[in-house]
Design a protein around this motif. Structure first.
Motif, mmCIF file in Angstrom:
data_model
loop_
_atom_site.group_PDB
_atom_site.id
_atom_site.type_symbol
_atom_site.label_atom_id
_atom_site.label_comp_id
_atom_site.label_asym_id
_atom_site.label_seq_id
_atom_site.Cartn_x
_atom_site.Cartn_y
_atom_site.Cartn_z
ATOM 1 N N TYR A 121 8.063 3.866 -4.553
ATOM 2 C CA TYR A 121 6.666 3.894 -4.818
ATOM 3 C C TYR A 121 6.050 5.160 -5.094
ATOM 4 O O TYR A 121 4.798 5.481 -5.102
ATOM 5 C CB TYR A 121 6.113 3.548 -3.221
ATOM 6 C CG TYR A 121 6.571 2.187 -2.715
ATOM 7 C CD1 TYR A 121 6.062 0.951 -3.523
ATOM 8 C CD2 TYR A 121 6.937 2.046 -1.679
ATOM 9 C CE1 TYR A 121 6.897 -0.045 -3.253
ATOM 10 C CE2 TYR A 121 7.442 0.840 -1.197
ATOM 11 C CZ TYR A 121 7.462 -0.253 -1.793
ATOM 12 O OH TYR A 121 7.958 -1.443 -1.447
ATOM 13 N N PRO A 123 4.614 7.588 -7.645
ATOM 14 C CA PRO A 123 3.580 7.269 -8.456
ATOM 15 C C PRO A 123 4.012 7.370 -9.720
ATOM 16 O O PRO A 123 3.502 6.490 -10.769
ATOM 17 C CB PRO A 123 2.324 8.442 -8.030
ATOM 18 C CG PRO A 123 2.690 8.577 -6.930
ATOM 19 C CD PRO A 123 4.117 8.650 -6.524
ATOM 20 N N ARG A 128 -0.670 4.212 -9.934
ATOM 21 C CA ARG A 128 -1.529 4.456 -9.134
ATOM 22 C C ARG A 128 -2.624 3.226 -8.964
ATOM 23 O O ARG A 128 -3.795 3.354 -8.656
ATOM 24 C CB ARG A 128 -2.220 5.728 -9.258
ATOM 25 C CG ARG A 128 -1.398 7.058 -9.126
ATOM 26 C CD ARG A 128 -2.056 8.244 -9.339
ATOM 27 N NE ARG A 128 -1.102 9.395 -9.339
ATOM 28 C CZ ARG A 128 -0.616 10.067 -8.196
ATOM 29 N NH1 ARG A 128 -0.990 9.563 -7.103
ATOM 30 N NH2 ARG A 128 0.077 10.968 -8.341
ATOM 31 N N ASP A 129 -2.215 2.366 -9.815
ATOM 32 C CA ASP A 129 -3.367 1.221 -9.901
ATOM 33 C C ASP A 129 -3.370 0.232 -9.081
ATOM 34 O O ASP A 129 -4.265 -0.788 -9.029
ATOM 35 C CB ASP A 129 -3.555 0.890 -11.491
ATOM 36 C CG ASP A 129 -2.216 0.236 -11.956
ATOM 37 O OD1 ASP A 129 -1.193 0.273 -11.246
ATOM 38 O OD2 ASP A 129 -2.147 -0.203 -13.016
ATOM 39 N N LYS A 130 -2.461 -0.133 -8.324
ATOM 40 C CA LYS A 130 -2.159 -1.367 -7.478
ATOM 41 C C LYS A 130 -1.422 -0.737 -6.076
ATOM 42 O O LYS A 130 -0.509 0.144 -5.861
ATOM 43 C CB LYS A 130 -1.319 -2.567 -8.074
ATOM 44 C CG LYS A 130 0.241 -1.721 -8.468
ATOM 45 C CD LYS A 130 0.883 -2.983 -9.117
ATOM 46 C CE LYS A 130 2.180 -2.332 -9.642
ATOM 47 N NZ LYS A 130 2.993 -3.263 -10.081
ATOM 48 N N PRO A 131 -1.726 -1.765 -5.028
ATOM 49 C CA PRO A 131 -1.118 -1.356 -3.852
ATOM 50 C C PRO A 131 0.378 -1.621 -3.660
ATOM 51 O O PRO A 131 0.819 -2.461 -4.638
ATOM 52 C CB PRO A 131 -1.901 -2.285 -2.710
ATOM 53 C CG PRO A 131 -3.321 -2.655 -3.445
ATOM 54 C CD PRO A 131 -3.243 -2.740 -4.863
ATOM 55 N N ASP A 201 -0.943 4.459 -0.061
ATOM 56 C CA ASP A 201 -1.960 3.730 -0.677
ATOM 57 C C ASP A 201 -2.337 4.317 -2.121
ATOM 58 O O ASP A 201 -2.977 5.404 -1.940
ATOM 59 C CB ASP A 201 -3.039 3.230 -0.005
ATOM 60 C CG ASP A 201 -4.155 2.439 -0.810
ATOM 61 O OD1 ASP A 201 -3.993 2.382 -1.973
ATOM 62 O OD2 ASP A 201 -5.387 1.978 -0.104
ATOM 63 N N PRO A 202 -1.648 4.156 -3.404
ATOM 64 C CA PRO A 202 -1.975 4.638 -4.466
ATOM 65 C C PRO A 202 -3.283 4.772 -4.914
ATOM 66 O O PRO A 202 -3.572 5.508 -5.745
ATOM 67 C CB PRO A 202 -0.874 4.334 -5.374
ATOM 68 C CG PRO A 202 -0.634 2.930 -4.946
ATOM 69 C CD PRO A 202 -0.681 2.988 -3.291
ATOM 70 N N THR A 203 -3.845 3.693 -4.574
ATOM 71 C CA THR A 203 -5.327 3.466 -5.059
ATOM 72 C C THR A 203 -6.675 4.137 -4.046
ATOM 73 O O THR A 203 -7.724 4.014 -4.352
ATOM 74 C CB THR A 203 -5.733 2.114 -4.845
ATOM 75 O OG1 THR A 203 -5.619 1.246 -3.649
ATOM 76 C CG2 THR A 203 -4.723 1.308 -5.568
ATOM 77 N N ASP A 204 -6.052 4.835 -3.156
ATOM 78 C CA ASP A 204 -6.961 5.624 -2.137
ATOM 79 C C ASP A 204 -7.147 6.867 -2.699
ATOM 80 O O ASP A 204 -6.813 8.063 -2.684
ATOM 81 C CB ASP A 204 -6.250 5.793 -0.897
ATOM 82 C CG ASP A 204 -7.413 6.230 0.349
ATOM 83 O OD1 ASP A 204 -8.286 6.752 -0.184
ATOM 84 O OD2 ASP A 204 -7.028 6.096 1.379
ATOM 85 N N THR A 207 -5.897 10.488 -6.063
ATOM 86 C CA THR A 207 -4.532 10.729 -6.187
ATOM 87 C C THR A 207 -3.721 10.117 -5.121
ATOM 88 O O THR A 207 -2.476 10.214 -5.076
ATOM 89 C CB THR A 207 -4.462 12.393 -5.912
ATOM 90 O OG1 THR A 207 -4.951 12.697 -4.527
ATOM 91 C CG2 THR A 207 -5.151 13.159 -6.907
ATOM 92 N N GLY A 208 -4.246 8.989 -4.727
ATOM 93 C CA GLY A 208 -3.807 8.201 -3.259
ATOM 94 C C GLY A 208 -3.687 9.236 -2.067
ATOM 95 O O GLY A 208 -4.075 10.146 -2.180
#
Length: 434
Positions: A121, A123, A128-131, A201-204, A207-208
């Motif tokens: 996982y 990045p 970084r655009d989906k869980p 969580d890359p979408t948080d 920068t995740g």
């Protein structure tokens, strides 16, 4: 022992002795047969002591018979004592009890490999655009479920949990007061659980972020709860000791205390909340109006918030009365103390704030959503400050409305702000109960 510590100890003992004698005399006059006036496990929330005193009041397990008074020294004994339904019970905790003494490896699902998780996982690989999803995320979730089962304890109705002496408490435990009425928790040191399996969580955010579970204590949909003379801390695992992955803090802590999902009539008094980031949340979602509106009534008084970054507390919906608390901001990283959230009605009066040099009192209040607030007679670094005026002057883009629209009536004692640092510093927290 230093002269100052000896003086503090003597002062505490004299004060406690006076209170015990007064309580014993009063009780003997009212009921000569009663002998438990000075027993912390038998004490009930005094009348008019915050929202938890409303209606039927809060008595916990004070009515327990001898068969339902348990003394526990292990996590297994503690959880066994909790299983006895809603029968009035007192659970006396002796020493420090570890809920996670087996270590993180004991919770790992077969095939889980953190190094592979990091590789899968990253990045640079995942983006970084989906869980995250896939085998390692499924195994992480299964491992997390094992830890949750091991470290979570559910407190039933009509229960008092009280630490014995000055060194009682839990490490790695999450106490859940969920869907019950009439609970008292006193005189415990609660070291925040360390989440062994945070989720990436890359979408948080931009920068995740790593997100963790397990609050030290959660009041979830429960009523008449008194949380008194406890110490909430990160203990041996402060955030400064945690590593970073993908450039972000590997966050293994959640909150110290959450009061959420329709909880109501809660008093938190004489506690210490220390060395934590997101500390105390009252209401967990703007979308929870169906369960939280007209509830989440909470009183916070004579608590010490020491080195707390934010959420002391953050409030949604509730009529929260915060008075006579002492907030000592950290030297670095301070964000805010009172978070003004969706439909909140916070009254913050006669609190004291100790801020480091260069930190403006304008930051004490943080506006998350439009909601009125009452903030009167508060002191900052020894001087009275109109928190709303200074906030609005320095942060016009976050202008706050005055007047929460209600007046607290359930206050058993109100102290002058200048007395709060000494009073709360000497008497708040575990090991200082009379």
């Amino acid at each position: 022992m230093s002269t100052q510590r000896s003086h503090d100890r003597i002062t505490h003992l004299v004060a406690c002795t006076a209170l015990v004698l007064a309580a014993t005399a009063t009780t003997a006059h009212a009921d000569p047969g009663r002998t438990h006036a000075h027993d912390p496990g038998r004490q009930t929330l005094p009348a008019r002591d915050g929202w938890a005193s409303a209606g039927t009041g809060t008595t916990g397990g004070a009515a327990a018979d001898a068969e339902h008074v348990h003394t526990v020294t292990t996590w297994e004994e503690f959880r066994a004592a909790l299983r006895d339904g809603g029968t009035p019970k007192i659970i006396r905790v002796v020493g420090t009890i570890g809920a996670d003494d087996q270590g993180c490896a004991s919770f790992e699902a077969e095939g889980y490999d953190f190094r592979k998780y990091l590789a899968d996982y990253d990045p640079a690989v995942w983006g970084r655009d989906k869980p995250v999803s896939g085998e390692q995320e499924d195994l992480r979730a299964a491992s997390a479920a094992r830890q949750s089962e091991a470290v979570t304890a559910y407190v039933p109705a009509n229960t008092t949990i009280v630490g014995v002496g000055r060194n009682a408490g839990f490490t790695g435990a999450s106490l859940q007061i969920k869907g019950v009425d009439n609970v008292i928790v006193r005189n415990l040191t609660l070291e925040s659980p360390l989440d062994c399996f945070p989720q990436w969580d890359p979408t948080d955010g931009a920068t995740g972020a790593w997100n963790s579970e397990y609050d030290g204590m959660v009041v979830h949909g429960s009523t008449h709860v008194w949380i008194d003379h406890n110490t909430f801390t990160d203990g041996a695992h402060p955030d400064s000791s945690l590593p970073r992955y993908y450039g972000e803090l590997y966050q293994q802590h959640d909150g110290e205390l959450d009061i959420v999902r329709g909880a109501d009539l809660v008093t938190a008094s004489w506690n210490v909340f220390a060395d934590h980031d997101k500390t105390l949340m009252i209401g967990n979602s703007d979308g929870a109006g169906a369960t939280d509106r007209d509830r989440l009534r909470v009183t916070l008084h004579h608590n010490l918030f020491r080195n707390i970054v934010e959420r002391a507390p953050r409030v949604r919906f509730g009529k929260v009365d915060a008075y006579n608390n002492h907030h000592v901001a950290p030297a670095d990283g301070y964000a805010y103390s009172f978070g003004i959230g969706y439909e909140s009605r916070l009254v913050a009066e006669k609190n004291v704030f100790t801020l480091p040099e260069g930190v403006s009192p304008a930051r004490i209040l943080k506006k998350w959503k439009e909601a009125p607030v009452t903030a009167d007679a508060n002191h900052v670094n020894g001087k009275p400050v109109d928190l709303i005026a200074v906030h609005n002057a320095e942060m016009p883009e976050e202008t706050l409305q005055r007047d929460a629209g209600w007046t607290p009536e359930l206050r058993s004692r109100i102290d002058a702000p200048h007395a709060i640092p000494g009073l709360v510093g000497h008497r708040a927290g575990a090991g200082r109960i009379c």
